[in-house]
Design an enzyme around this catalytic site. Structure first.
Site, PDB file in Angstrom:
ATOM      1  N   ASP A 289      -7.910  13.868 -39.969  1.00  0.00           N
ATOM      2  CA  ASP A 289      -7.589  14.259 -38.601  1.00  0.00           C
ATOM      3  C   ASP A 289      -6.367  15.186 -38.690  1.00  0.00           C
ATOM      4  OD1 ASP A 289      -7.860  12.424 -35.485  1.00  0.00           O
ATOM      5  OD2 ASP A 289      -7.399  14.525 -35.887  1.00  0.00           O
TER       6      ASP A 289
HETATM    7  C1  GLC Z   1      -6.912  15.675 -32.718  1.00  0.00           C
HETATM    8  C2  GLC Z   1      -7.905  14.554 -32.538  1.00  0.00           C
HETATM    9  C3  GLC Z   1      -9.266  14.834 -33.126  1.00  0.00           C
HETATM   10  C4  GLC Z   1      -9.548  16.328 -33.049  1.00  0.00           C
HETATM   11  C5  GLC Z   1      -8.553  17.022 -33.972  1.00  0.00           C
HETATM   12  C6  GLC Z   1      -8.713  18.550 -33.934  1.00  0.00           C
HETATM   13  O1  GLC Z   1      -5.635  15.172 -32.967  1.00  0.00           O
HETATM   14  O2  GLC Z   1      -7.510  13.254 -32.989  1.00  0.00           O
HETATM   15  O3  GLC Z   1     -10.217  14.072 -32.374  1.00  0.00           O
HETATM   16  O4  GLC Z   1     -10.870  16.596 -33.477  1.00  0.00           O
HETATM   17  O5  GLC Z   1      -7.208  16.677 -33.666  1.00  0.00           O
HETATM   18  O6  GLC Z   1      -8.369  19.022 -32.671  1.00  0.00           O
END
Ligand code: GLC
Length: 729
Positions: A289
């Site tokens: 993430d």
């Molecule tokens: C965010 C979220 C995730 C998302 C990623 C990219 O923090 O936790 O769900 O896909 O970053 O934006």
């Protein structure tokens, strides 16, 4: 993931000639920061747009400018494998550098959060899963894939599969609710919709199962918080949708921010490799993430960034989202012997295989079209999905539907906020495409008027409220949450009505005129008082661009509501977490003081998972249960007793009365949605594999235990028939 022999050979050739820098480059999804003075990670950029600190146009400009100044050189050197981009011109520009200017011409994989639609925004998942319509769930994903692929987006960070039992957690809005079976069916439909139409490279994208795993169980409903659970709970509830989605062929997985029993998912080899790959058979790649590798230092599991990078790679995390720690430390870790070249190669190969499977080597670019108005077919599906996802919670004395000539006074700030219909994580839509509730209702009801009475972000305007009440035959109040109050980083300890909206409900109670509440929210809300203060309630969630028309057509009866709740509603915030499939305990709540309940509030939810009314009433006839060697077959006739075509969701819950572990009081194991014409009758059959009557124990064994089972056939409220059966496996 099936590749042709030729494609496999192409990957082997590339692996043989790639330098170490080029290999590590493939593991790097470059972060997006704003050039010109301040450095803001992508998700904060989203937040800034969501809460209005920057406009959508500013957001797009920043995205384009940022990437131009920030990563072109790295891409040219083959040091970037992936980017987050959301417009075709930028996608093509970066892709041209990767394909035509880098040494090996390996294309970028462009990813984006397309959670419930791209430009054509559908209902938030928490609502759409409530349609209980597998085909619809698949079709909206298919459309999102096509619409975004045309813009040069190859990879959706979706579906979000985090089972959530705690409405204080704002991300409950992004997934399919509290039940693992419904979430598993949602997962399968979404993966198939995103990936399976490979008739053209423009029709499919890579899915990304997130957030693996247990993120929805964050302690206290507080985002990013610690997660602790037994092996049996992990397997029976939180892993189930991921297993189903891997079986459906998902191409990628995103590791969750949280720790699982003390080991952050980002560095959790038992989750990322032992379970996901060896047990589930996953063969795609895993992405972190955003910023999560760096956060392993804050977790206290890594001493520094190099340690975090090495632990992540060794756990089975293939791509680094946004920290560039892989880019900056893996060579040093390789030299230090904390990672091996085999592990690096394995990660690189997984990523190249997904790029090959997406057709990016043959079709790296997209056509940049000028006119990008939404297609009518897109709008039509958005309307269909919205109408199928709203839930009728209350309809005292059949107040609804309303005659078209009704003089409606429409109140509530949210009714007149077009972009609020889009819901959390809608980042590519245009406000001009959104139909507000004022737009929809004033079009459907010529004698309706909107009155600016405030109550959400501004104090109530008593004069305007009185004018509204004086005018009305019926008052429709739109109340709930702003989009910025649900989604990521929006945990709320008190999930009651924000602002002074509760006072509007109280005013309606005193008014001796019929009143309807339309809830516009991204989570269950604690509305025990409000529920008794109005005559009818529609839970409309955030239904996407066609929300205004869907709600209006439901109020007028053109749409007969058919969805069910995907989450239980607490009466008060203090009941969270609250969910239907809970264990019985040794002292189930009862009359005695010494049973599992509260002194000050009922232990029961305000509304339960699976509940939802219709304008039609249905009877279940000839309900029959038959056992075969491997299956339980439930057949029945559903009769529509009303003069209005309608749909019903037949649900089958199973209770395993005695087990070697305590079992939930009941679990959803089958459902079918059936359309029944006015006065008509439809026969249907629901099938449960006996294999699905088992459960995982704390030793990781799947247990099928002989014994007595109860099968409850219901529509979520009045139609309930039970069968008890002894099953021998
Ligand atoms: C965010 C979220 C995730 C998302 C990623 C990219 O923090 O936790 O769900 O896909 O970053 O934006």
């Amino acid at each position: 993931m099936q590749l042709s022999l030729e494609q496999e050979a192409k990957i082997k050739e590339l692996m043989a000639v790639m330098t170490l820098d080029e290999k590590i480059g493939q593991l790097n999804q470059a972060s997006v920061s704003i050039v010109g003075g301040f450095d803001v990670p992508f998700e904060e950029l989203i937040e800034m747009m969501t809460d209005g600190r920057i406009s959508q146009d500013e957001f797009h400009k920043i995205m384009a400018t940022t990437i131009k100044d920030y990563h072109e050189e790295e891409i040219k050197q083959g040091l970037v494998g992936s980017m987050m981009v959301q417009n075709p011109a930028t996608s093509n520009r970066l892709q041209r550098i990767a394909v035509e200017e880098s040494r090996l011409g390996i294309p970028l994989i462009i990813g984006l959060d397309v959670i419930h639609g791209y430009k054509t925004v559908f209902p938030i998942a928490l609502a759409e899963a409530g349609s209980f319509d597998r085909d619809l769930l698949k079709r909206t994903a298919q459309m999102a894939a096509k619409e975004s692929r045309a813009d040069g987006i190859h990879w959706h960070f979706a579906p979000m599969l985090d089972v959530s039992r705690d409405a204080r957690w704002g991300r409950v809005s992004e997934g399919g609710g509290e039940d693992p079976y419904l979430m598993s069916q949602f997962a399968k439909a979404k993966v198939e919709g995103l990936q399976n139409d490979q008739s053209s490279h423009l029709n499919y994208v890579a899915a990304c199962l997130k957030h693996y795993v247990g993120y929805g169980a964050a302690e206290g409903g507080r985002d990013y918080n610690t997660v602790t659970m037994s092996e049996s709970l992990l397997r029976n509830v939180y892993l189930a949708p991921f297993r189903a989605a891997v079986e459906a062929g998902a191409a990628t997985v995103m590791a969750a921010f949280n720790d699982m029993n003390g080991v952050p998912c980002t560095v959790n080899r038992e989750l990322l490799t032992d379970k996901l790959r060896y047990e589930f058979g996953f063969d795609g790649f895993v992405v972190s993430d955003a910023n999560a590798i760096r956060e392993c230092v804050a977790h206290g599991i890594a001493a520094d960034e190099a340690d975090a990078g090495a632990q992540s790679l060794n756990a089975g995390l293939d791509m680094d989202m946004g920290t560039e720690i892989y880019l900056n430390t893996l060579k040093e870790s390789l030299a230090a012997g904390t990672v091996s070249i085999d592990t690096i190669d394995q990660a690189v190969e997984r990523i190249l295989r997904v790029k090959m499977w997406l057709g990016l080597f043959d079709h790296p670019y997209v056509e940049e079209v000028e006119n990008d108005d939404l297609l009518e077919v897109n709008r039509a599906l958005a309307l269909d999905s919205a109408k199928s996802s709203l839930v009728l919670l209350k309809n005292k004395d059949d107040l609804l539907p309303l005659a078209k000539e009704t003089k409606i006074s429409l109140i509530g700030d949210l009714a007149n906020m077009p972009s609020e219909v889009a819901g959390a994580w809608a980042i590519s839509f245009r406000e001009k495409d959104c139909v507000s509730l004022v737009d929809g209702i004033t079009k459907e009801f010529p004698n309706s008027r909107y009155f600016e009475v405030g109550g959400l972000e501004t104090p109530i305007n008593e004069a305007a409220l009185q004018e509204a009440f004086d005018y009305a035959d019926v008052v429709v109040l739109v109340a709930g949450e702003l989009v910025s109050m649900s989604g990521e980083a929006t945990s709320r300890a008190t999930i009651s009505m924000p602002g002074q909206q509760s006072q509007l409900f109280a005013a309606l109670e005193k008014l001796n005129k019929p009143s309807v509440a339309v809830l516009m929210n991204g989570r269950p809300m604690a509305i025990e008082k409000e529920v008794d203060q109005v005559d009818a309630i529609i839970e409309a969630w955030h239904l996407g661009i066609e929300m205004g028309h869907a709600v209006a057509q439901t109020l007028s009866g053109q749409n007969n509501p058919s969805a069910k709740l995907t989450v239980s509603f607490p009466r008060v915030s203090g009941q969270c977490p609250i969910y239907y499939n809970h264990p019985n305990t040794g002292r189930p709540a009862g009359r005695s003081k010494f049973t599992s309940k509260y002194m000050d509030v009922s232990h029961e939810p305000l509304f339960s998972f699976g509940y939802g009314l219709s304008y039609s009433s249905f009877a279940f006839d000839n309900v029959n249960l038959e056992e075969t060697e491997d299956q339980i077959l439930i057949s029945l006739d559903v009769e529509n007793l009303s003069q209005r075509d309608g749909q019903e969701v037949v649900q089958v819950y199973v209770t395993d009365k005695v087990g070697s572990l305590v079992r939930p009081v009941k679990e959803l194991k089958a459902f079918e949605k059936v359309s029944v014409p006015a006065g008509g009758k439809e026969s249907l059959q629901l099938v449960i594999s006996k294999q699905d009557l088992g459960f995982w124990n704390n030793q990781g064994d799947y247990c099928l235990e002989d014994g007595d089972f109860v099968f409850e056939v219901t529509n979520g409220h009045y139609n309930t028939i039970k069968f008890e059966k002894t099953i021998q496996f």
